[in-house]
Enzyme design. Structure first.
Site, PDB file in Angstrom:
ATOM      1  N   LEU A 229      -2.714   6.814   2.820  1.00 45.10           N
ATOM      2  CA  LEU A 229      -2.670   8.271   2.955  1.00 45.10           C
ATOM      3  C   LEU A 229      -1.264   8.808   2.718  1.00 45.10           C
ATOM      4  O   LEU A 229      -0.274   8.189   3.125  1.00 45.10           O
ATOM      5  CB  LEU A 229      -3.127   8.689   4.364  1.00 45.10           C
ATOM      6  CG  LEU A 229      -4.584   8.361   4.731  1.00 45.10           C
ATOM      7  CD1 LEU A 229      -4.815   8.570   6.228  1.00 45.10           C
ATOM      8  CD2 LEU A 229      -5.561   9.203   3.916  1.00 45.10           C
TER       9      LEU A 229
ATOM     10  N   GLY B 267      -4.951  -0.813   9.647  1.00 42.02           N
ATOM     11  CA  GLY B 267      -6.060   0.096   9.342  1.00 42.02           C
ATOM     12  C   GLY B 267      -6.805  -0.301   8.077  1.00 42.02           C
ATOM     13  O   GLY B 267      -8.019  -0.108   7.969  1.00 42.02           O
TER      14      GLY B 267
ATOM     15  N   GLU C 227      11.655   4.205   4.645  1.00 40.28           N
ATOM     16  CA  GLU C 227      10.492   4.438   5.513  1.00 40.28           C
ATOM     17  C   GLU C 227      10.778   4.187   7.007  1.00 40.28           C
ATOM     18  O   GLU C 227      10.401   4.992   7.858  1.00 40.28           O
ATOM     19  CB  GLU C 227       9.350   3.539   5.030  1.00 40.28           C
ATOM     20  CG  GLU C 227       8.090   3.719   5.845  1.00 40.28           C
ATOM     21  CD  GLU C 227       6.908   2.948   5.258  1.00 40.28           C
ATOM     22  OE1 GLU C 227       7.039   2.369   4.167  1.00 40.28           O
ATOM     23  OE2 GLU C 227       5.867   2.926   5.921  1.00 40.28           O
TER      24      GLU C 227
ATOM     25  N   GLY D 125       2.105   6.864   1.943  1.00 44.41           N
ATOM     26  CA  GLY D 125       1.745   5.538   2.449  1.00 44.41           C
ATOM     27  C   GLY D 125       0.754   4.827   1.543  1.00 44.41           C
ATOM     28  O   GLY D 125       0.273   5.387   0.556  1.00 44.41           O
TER      29      GLY D 125
HETATM   30  N1  LIG Z   1      -9.365  10.198   6.451  1.00 46.64           N
HETATM   31  C1  LIG Z   1      -9.002   8.916   6.358  1.00 46.64           C
HETATM   32  N2  LIG Z   1      -9.098   8.275   5.179  1.00 46.64           N
HETATM   33  C2  LIG Z   1      -8.721   6.984   5.053  1.00 46.64           C
HETATM   34  N3  LIG Z   1      -8.240   6.258   6.085  1.00 46.64           N
HETATM   35  C3  LIG Z   1      -8.119   6.837   7.281  1.00 46.64           C
HETATM   36  C4  LIG Z   1      -8.484   8.206   7.463  1.00 46.64           C
HETATM   37  N4  LIG Z   1      -8.245   8.536   8.742  1.00 46.64           N
HETATM   38  C5  LIG Z   1      -7.750   7.443   9.327  1.00 46.64           C
HETATM   39  N5  LIG Z   1      -7.680   6.394   8.467  1.00 46.64           N
HETATM   40  C6  LIG Z   1      -7.162   5.059   8.833  1.00 46.64           C
HETATM   41  O1  LIG Z   1      -5.769   5.155   8.710  1.00 46.64           O
HETATM   42  C7  LIG Z   1      -5.254   4.033   7.971  1.00 46.64           C
HETATM   43  C8  LIG Z   1      -4.002   4.448   7.231  1.00 46.64           C
HETATM   44  O2  LIG Z   1      -3.029   4.817   8.188  1.00 46.64           O
HETATM   45  P1  LIG Z   1      -1.611   5.427   7.748  1.00 46.64           P
HETATM   46  O3  LIG Z   1      -1.823   6.686   7.005  1.00 46.64           O
HETATM   47  O4  LIG Z   1      -0.771   5.461   8.955  1.00 46.64           O
HETATM   48  O5  LIG Z   1      -1.153   4.290   6.742  1.00 46.64           O
HETATM   49  P2  LIG Z   1      -0.276   4.398   5.412  1.00 46.64           P
HETATM   50  O6  LIG Z   1       0.997   5.096   5.749  1.00 46.64           O
HETATM   51  O7  LIG Z   1      -1.102   4.967   4.324  1.00 46.64           O
HETATM   52  O8  LIG Z   1      -0.029   2.872   5.113  1.00 46.64           O
HETATM   53  P3  LIG Z   1       1.333   2.006   5.169  1.00 46.64           P
HETATM   54  O9  LIG Z   1       2.233   2.669   6.180  1.00 46.64           O
HETATM   55  O10 LIG Z   1       0.906   0.640   5.604  1.00 46.64           O
HETATM   56  O11 LIG Z   1       1.863   2.095   3.776  1.00 46.64           O
HETATM   57  C9  LIG Z   1      -6.403   3.610   7.079  1.00 46.64           C
HETATM   58  O12 LIG Z   1      -6.293   2.250   6.731  1.00 46.64           O
HETATM   59  C10 LIG Z   1      -7.620   3.898   7.948  1.00 46.64           C
HETATM   60  O13 LIG Z   1      -7.904   2.804   8.793  1.00 46.64           O
HETATM   61 MG   LIG Z   2       2.724   4.532   6.741  1.00 47.32          MG
END
Ligand SMILES: Nc1ncnc2c1ncn2[C@@H]1O[C@H](COP(=O)(O)OP(=O)(O)OP(=O)(O)O)[C@@H](O)[C@H]1O
Ligand SMILES: [Mg+2]
Length: 275
Positions: free
Chosen positions: A13, A126, A75, A10
């Site tokens: 993360l 987030g 996705e 993502g």
């Molecule tokens: N350990 C962590 N480090 C960073 N962000 C975290 C953490 N734990 C929770 N978060 C929150 O989770 C969010 C990311 O969520 P998620 O992993 O679902 O998104 P992603 O899959 O990376 O992004 P997208 O789907 O939009 O590409 C961050 O923006 C933050 O608000």
């Molecule tokens: Mg995601």
């Protein structure tokens, strides 16, 4: 036996899902800006088959060229596959539902027995929570943002319906305690000093309310009762979940939070190759 893993790379993360020897799903995440860590993990675990999804797929692919076989899945397909698996595992069964994925940004989907589709989204997610928190208070660390926001109070910053309709009844369709304007008190008050905790709580309120408002409107449009909220943004964040749940219930919809809400995409990418 092949060692198989699902990866959802993502914006913020990178999530990993795999089965242990007891056939239980194991989950883990790494920052997406530190992909070499993911590679180390994969090398240590002798992985030879990978289900891959997410916006950072290409960056992961570049690192994993040694791995025998990579199965890419879009996705949205992966996320919904994962959600279906998680719903079944947790004993839920709905004719239809809305899925709101609160990642870095927020993506909203509709799903029923026959079909699924993306029906909307917002850049508020987030990433906005961390970004606005950092810009308004200088607090950048995610855990610290959560910790401080938990202690904060939004009353001095948000403008409620009852603050506008002073000394009279508010319109019948508007509950007096609803937010009329997120951060709305700041512009009409003389106060210039705000506690960090309160600002962070208010940022969190804004993010939660925007996402919930949009989800509810799309649920109404699709004539759907259940809204499943997923995404790592919900991790360890009871307050955000409360904001989302309370507003969803107020609008006569049913909020659902899955156990491993951050891992639907990774689980779906794994299921795509092992099922
Ligand atoms: N350990 C962590 N480090 C960073 N962000 C975290 C953490 N734990 C929770 N978060 C929150 O989770 C969010 C990311 O969520 P998620 O992993 O679902 O998104 P992603 O899959 O990376 O992004 P997208 O789907 O939009 O590409 C961050 O923006 C933050 O608000
Ligand atoms: Mg995601």
């Amino acid at each position: 036996m092949t060692n198989t893993i699902g990866i959802d790379a993502g914006g913020t993360l990178t999530k990993l899902a795999y089965m242990n020897d007891q056939h239980e799903i194991q989950l883990q995440h790494f920052p997406s800006n530190d992909l070499p860590n993911v590679l180390d993990w994969i090398n240590q675990h002798d992985i030879d088959e990978i289900g891959l999804t997410g916006g950072r797929t290409e960056q992961v692919k570049v690192l994993l060229d040694k791995v025998n076989s990579i199965h890419y899945i879009v996705e949205f397909e992966a996320t919904l596959k994962g959600v279906r698996y998680q719903l079944e595992k947790e004993g839920y069964s709905f004719d239809k539902s809305i899925i709101t994925n609160i990642g870095t940004g927020t993506s909203i989907h509709y799903m029923d027995a026959e079909k699924h589709m993306r029906i909307g989204g917002t850049g508020v997610g987030g990433g906005t929570l961390i970004g606005l928190a950092s810009l308004t208070t200088g607090v950048h660390n995610y855990e610290e943002v959560l910790h401080l926001a938990k202690k904060g109070n939004r009353q001095g910053i948000d403008l409620l319906v009852q603050d506008i309709y002073q000394g009279m009844d508010s319109p019948t369709e508007l509950q007096p305690t609803l937010t009329a304007s997120n951060f709305g008190k700041v512009g009409i008050n003389d106060e210039t000093n705000y506690e960090t905790e309160d600002v962070l709580a208010t940022v969190q309120g804004l993010v939660g309310e925007v996402i919930t408002t949009l989800s509810i409107q799309l649920a109404e449009q699709m004539d759907t009762e259940h809204i499943i909220y997923i995404g790592t943004t919900l991790d360890n964040n009871e307050k955000l979940r409360d904001i989302i749940a309370n507003y969803t219930i107020l609008k006569k919809k049913t909020p659902i939070f899955l156990q491993d809400h951050g891992f639907s995409g990774a689980i779906g990418a794994l299921m795509n190759i092992i099922e």
